[in-house]
Design a protein around this motif. Structure first.
Motif, PDB file in Angstrom:
ATOM      1  N   TYR A   1      18.620   2.812 -26.122  1.00  0.00           N
ATOM      2  CA  TYR A   1      17.344   2.194 -26.473  1.00  0.00           C
ATOM      3  C   TYR A   1      16.853   1.289 -25.343  1.00  0.00           C
ATOM      4  CZ  TYR A   1      18.396   3.784 -31.195  1.00  0.00           C
ATOM      5  OH  TYR A   1      18.678   4.562 -32.292  1.00  0.00           O
TER       6      TYR A   1
ATOM      7  N   SER B   1       9.161  -0.108 -31.243  1.00  0.00           N
ATOM      8  CA  SER B   1       9.203   1.227 -31.860  1.00  0.00           C
ATOM      9  C   SER B   1      10.341   1.319 -32.869  1.00  0.00           C
ATOM     10  CB  SER B   1       9.416   2.287 -30.763  1.00  0.00           C
ATOM     11  OG  SER B   1       9.591   3.554 -31.347  1.00  0.00           O
TER      12      SER B   1
ATOM     13  N   LYS C   1      11.162   1.879 -23.448  1.00  0.00           N
ATOM     14  CA  LYS C   1      10.854   2.980 -24.364  1.00  0.00           C
ATOM     15  C   LYS C   1      10.923   2.561 -25.837  1.00  0.00           C
ATOM     16  CE  LYS C   1      12.340   6.816 -21.453  1.00  0.00           C
ATOM     17  NZ  LYS C   1      13.245   7.966 -21.368  1.00  0.00           N
ATOM     18  N   SER C   2      11.746   1.579 -26.145  1.00  0.00           N
ATOM     19  CA  SER C   2      11.993   1.263 -27.554  1.00  0.00           C
ATOM     20  C   SER C   2      11.295   0.002 -28.044  1.00  0.00           C
ATOM     21  CB  SER C   2      13.503   1.132 -27.794  1.00  0.00           C
ATOM     22  OG  SER C   2      14.040   0.096 -26.995  1.00  0.00           O
TER      23      SER C   2
ATOM     24  N   LYS D   1      11.455   4.367 -33.673  1.00  0.00           N
ATOM     25  CA  LYS D   1      11.970   5.723 -33.457  1.00  0.00           C
ATOM     26  C   LYS D   1      13.447   5.680 -33.090  1.00  0.00           C
ATOM     27  CE  LYS D   1       7.617   7.704 -31.938  1.00  0.00           C
ATOM     28  NZ  LYS D   1       6.888   8.323 -30.825  1.00  0.00           N
ATOM     29  N   LYS D   2      14.141   6.729 -33.506  1.00  0.00           N
ATOM     30  CA  LYS D   2      15.540   6.886 -33.150  1.00  0.00           C
ATOM     31  C   LYS D   2      15.610   7.244 -31.660  1.00  0.00           C
ATOM     32  CE  LYS D   2      19.801   8.963 -34.764  1.00  0.00           C
ATOM     33  NZ  LYS D   2      20.470   9.761 -35.755  1.00  0.00           N
ATOM     34  N   TYR D   3      16.746   6.945 -31.045  1.00  0.00           N
ATOM     35  CA  TYR D   3      16.905   7.152 -29.600  1.00  0.00           C
ATOM     36  C   TYR D   3      16.543   8.553 -29.134  1.00  0.00           C
ATOM     37  CZ  TYR D   3      21.358   9.423 -30.673  1.00  0.00           C
ATOM     38  OH  TYR D   3      22.319  10.271 -31.160  1.00  0.00           O
ATOM     39  N   ASN D   4      16.833   9.563 -29.956  1.00  0.00           N
ATOM     40  CA  ASN D   4      16.546  10.942 -29.536  1.00  0.00           C
ATOM     41  C   ASN D   4      15.063  11.311 -29.704  1.00  0.00           C
ATOM     42  OD1 ASN D   4      16.612  11.065 -32.293  1.00  0.00           O
ATOM     43  ND2 ASN D   4      17.955  12.833 -32.428  1.00  0.00           N
ATOM     44  N   GLU D   5      14.276  10.400 -30.215  1.00  0.00           N
ATOM     45  CA  GLU D   5      12.834  10.634 -30.380  1.00  0.00           C
ATOM     46  C   GLU D   5      12.012   9.843 -29.365  1.00  0.00           C
ATOM     47  OE1 GLU D   5      12.376   9.279 -34.409  1.00  0.00           O
ATOM     48  OE2 GLU D   5      12.760  11.264 -35.233  1.00  0.00           O
ATOM     49  N   LEU D   6      12.673   8.985 -28.594  1.00  0.00           N
ATOM     50  CA  LEU D   6      11.932   8.149 -27.642  1.00  0.00           C
ATOM     51  C   LEU D   6      11.440   8.950 -26.451  1.00  0.00           C
ATOM     52  CD1 LEU D   6      14.238   5.001 -27.656  1.00  0.00           C
ATOM     53  CD2 LEU D   6      11.976   5.212 -28.682  1.00  0.00           C
TER      54      LEU D   6
END
Length: 109
Positions: A94, A102, A98-99, A104-109
């Motif tokens: 994270y 947000s 990017k995070s 969002k889960k790490y794989n969606e960033l």
């Protein structure tokens, strides 16, 4: 924190409960206590639950933390070390750029 851990271990040992505190049963107890915490929020808003069930929420959170400490003791891990290691992993998963802000889960960033 070390003094608190020692108090928890002493409380357990003074009652001869270590014999019941194997990894499996402590993991089960953690899950059960987490579910008891959740019950305080069932069919209520967060605000309502925190306002009307604060003491019970605190008690359930304390149970979760106590069982977590006992579990760590049972499997012989250092709490500070494993939390630091997990924070390092999460820093990579994270990144702030990017995070930030947000959900969002790490794989969606």
């Amino acid at each position: 924190m070390d003094d608190l851990i020692k108090k928890i271990i002493k409380f357990r040992d003074d009652r001869n409960w270590k014999q019941f505190h194997n990894a499996k049963d402590l993991a089960i107890s953690l899950s059960l206590e987490a579910n008891e915490l959740l019950e305080n929020f069932q069919w209520k808003s967060s605000h309502e639950a925190l306002k009307n069930k604060a003491e019970n929420i605190e008690d359930e959170l304390a149970d979760i933390l106590i069982y977590s400490i006992l579990f760590a003791d049972e499997i012989k891990v250092d709490i500070n070390e494993i939390i630091s290691r997990k924070l390092q992993k999460n820093t990579i998963k994270y990144p702030i750029n990017k995070s930030y802000g947000s959900n969002k889960k790490y794989n969606e960033l």
